[in-house]
Write an enzyme that holds these catalytic residues in place. Structure first.
Site, PDB file in Angstrom:
ATOM      1  CB  SER A 264      -2.495  -6.958  -5.014  1.00  0.00           C
ATOM      2  OG  SER A 264      -1.947  -5.766  -4.552  1.00  0.00           O
ATOM      3  N   GLY A 265      -0.049  -7.384  -6.590  1.00  0.00           N
ATOM      4  CA  GLY A 265       1.014  -6.650  -7.278  1.00  0.00           C
ATOM      5  C   GLY A 265       1.270  -5.136  -7.045  1.00  0.00           C
ATOM      6  CG  ASP A 266       0.086  -0.921  -7.866  1.00  0.00           C
ATOM      7  OD1 ASP A 266       0.241  -0.352  -6.796  1.00  0.00           O
ATOM      8  OD2 ASP A 266       0.181  -0.543  -8.852  1.00  0.00           O
ATOM      9  CG  ASP A 267      -0.527   1.328  -3.931  1.00  0.00           C
ATOM     10  OD1 ASP A 267       0.666   1.049  -3.339  1.00  0.00           O
ATOM     11  OD2 ASP A 267      -0.828   2.253  -4.804  1.00  0.00           O
TER      12      ASP A 267
END
Ligand code: NAG
Ligand code: NAG
Ligand code: NAG
Ligand code: NAG
Length: 485
Positions: A264-267
């Site tokens: 993913s693009g975040d946590d």
């Protein structure tokens, strides 16, 4: 056996809906009667594991659903759930989504309800903003995360429900997030982006065996909820997509996340509990959380983030058997002055990391406030943080541990950790300010504030021996059968 109950379902719907539906179902019922008279073919017949089986079932096609990828099924889903709600206290109901592409806007689930996706079913999130009702901001956040005020309801949304299952044979939920990411980047959003799945004020939730792709923002968001089982979820979003966190338990008690694979693009997992003064006054922690067998790729973010919204507190998190590949950091604590709350009794072991910026990261000056009314005296308590049995390679910097001046992060324990460095590592491997604790058997050698116990006094950081109630939740084998002409 299930087909009989389905015809009952169909029988009862005539009481409730108008002539049009009556006719649709009458036709459906005649078909089924004919089928039962002759030799019928079983098309869908499968078993699945669930916290509860259901006595009734229906398919989205019974409600006018069309899986052609372009017809909107929002009304079909809303009608289906409204219809199946009548079985809440009569054994519950399953809504089956067959193979196909089912375009839909946001719809709500009900209690004692299972949404089941066929392996070739794709729920395609609508790009029509009118299919996304606005709902109030979360009380513990005081405002939307993207913009003040309301937020778009999640694609699959539920509030004040109990015993909800969203599962399938790895069927897909495609958020078609590109439109939302562009609006976010161009600051065109008046309201906060929707998530793929959000359940609020709910109890007994199972989200399992699904593939979630391209969420507009966070993927799975249980909040103010308890007894949550999240299993076998594959999540994928472009690594540069904004805020596409994987799984975010937020003010939840007794949650188990296992066997998930997240890019993913975040946590990959972000543990939360409300934002500054709103989270402090709401005061609902996330506690009793188990995360195990997680694989994460998150080049710009953490494998497991604790915060940044942690104002209601985070306590008793147990993570083990985690594999990180090409991620910014392993476990990251994110907090700051104004957050208040606490992060304590955190236990992480069995972590393998390949290609990382930081193996460990603690940030005491995260910033990011909902408004300027936050209390500068609201300082968080960060305490009893345990990391052990870890190996990492290709790491730029072992640890960047930054507490808060006058509010040190304490009782940090790191043991049996071997970190191999990248080709061009940072000169300083451990940067520590305002932190205190101990270490044992860690390479490269930790900073002095995590005093090494020496070869003669080796210690093992704690990991609890007891089980959490969610560990004892057992799954039943349920079956579903549906015959067609
Ligand atoms: C779902 O429930 C919420 C909260 O009750 C409501 O605001 C929203 O309009 C509902 N969504 C739909 C599609 O009915
Ligand atoms: C849902 O539950 C919350 C918390 O118990 C309560 O404050 C709220 O009024 C409930 N909402 C509905 C629609 O019942
Ligand atoms: C679902 O995906 C998991 C993980 O990739 C895999 O182990 C499992 O066999 C798949 N199940 C089905 C029914 O395809
Ligand atoms: C140290 O950690 C490794 C995994 O990285 C594990 O296999 C080993 O058993 C641990 N050693 C001890 C003494 O716990």
């Amino acid at each position: 056996m299930h087909i009989k109950e389905s015809s009952l379902t169909i029988f009862e719907v005539q009481k409730m809906v108008g002539i049009l539906f009556g006719l649709i179902f009458l036709v459906g019922m005649m078909n089924i009667r004919e089928v039962e008279g002759r030799k019928s073919r079983v098309i869908d017949n499968f078993e699945y594991s669930a916290i509860n089986c259901r006595s009734h079932s229906a398919s989205i096609t019974d409600f006018g659903g069309v899986g052609d990828g372009s017809t909107s099924n929002t009304k079909a889903f809303i009608t289906a759930v409204d219809h199946l709600r009548q079985f809440e206290s009569d054994g519950g109901a399953l809504l089956f989504v067959p193979a196909g592409k089912w375009l839909t806007g946001s719809f709500n689930v009900t209690s004692h309800f299972t949404l089941y996706l066929h392996k070739d079913a794709v729920l395609l999130a609508s790009q029509d903003m009118n299919e996304w009702p606005l709902i109030d901001p979360l009380p513990s956040y005081g405002r939307g995360r993207d913009a003040p005020g309301g937020r778009y309801a999640s694609l699959i949304f539920g509030t004040n429900v109990t015993d909800v299952i969203i599962t399938g044979e790895n069927g897909t939920i495609d958020g078609q997030g590109e439109m939302w990411w562009q609006k976010f980047h161009h600051k065109q959003l008046k309201h906060t982006r929707p998530y793929l799945i959000e359940l609020m004020y709910s109890d007994s939730i199972q989200i399992s065996h699904l593939t979630l792709i391209n969420s507009p923002s966070w993927n799975v968001h249980p909040t103010y909820s308890s007894n949550i089982l999240i299993q076998g979820i594959t999540i994928s979003a472009p690594v540069n997509s904004p805020n596409t966190d994987g799984i975010n338990p937020d003010s939840c008690t007794n949650t188990r996340i296992e066997d998930c694979y997240i890019v993913s693009g975040d946590d990959c997992v972000a543990v939360k509990s409300g934002w500054d003064e709103y989270g402090i006054s709401y005061g609902m922690p996330t506690q009793q959380l188990v995360i195990r067998r997680l694989t994460c790729i998150s080049p710009t973010s953490a494998v497991i983030a604790l915060g940044s919204e942690m104002s209601g507190g985070i306590q008793d998190v147990r993570a083990e058997d985690i594999l990180a590949i090409n991620s910014e950091s392993g476990v990251r604590i994110k907090t700051g002055v104004g957050r208040g709350g606490f992060v304590k009794d955190i236990y992480v072991k069995g972590f393998t990391m390949h290609t990382m910026k930081w193996a460990f990261w603690m940030t005491g000056n995260y910033g990011s406030h909902p408004d300027d009314k936050y209390d500068p005296k609201a300082i968080p308590t960060i305490q009893n943080i345990n990391y052990r049995d870890m190996v990492a390679d290709d790491v730029k910097m072992a640890a960047r541990l930054e507490g808060i001046s006058g509010d040190p992060f304490t009782e940090i324990c790191i043991s049996n950790v071997t970190i191999s460095l990248a080709a061009k590592p940072k000169k300083v491997q451990w940067a520590c300010t305002d932190v205190a604790g101990i270490s044992s058997d860690v390479t490269p050698k930790p900073c002095d504030s995590l005093a090494d116990q020496g070869p003669d006094h080796k210690i093992q950081c704690q990991f609890p021996e007891d089980r959490l109630p969610i560990d004892d939740v057992e799954l039943q084998t349920c079956s579903y059968k549906r015959r067609y002409l």
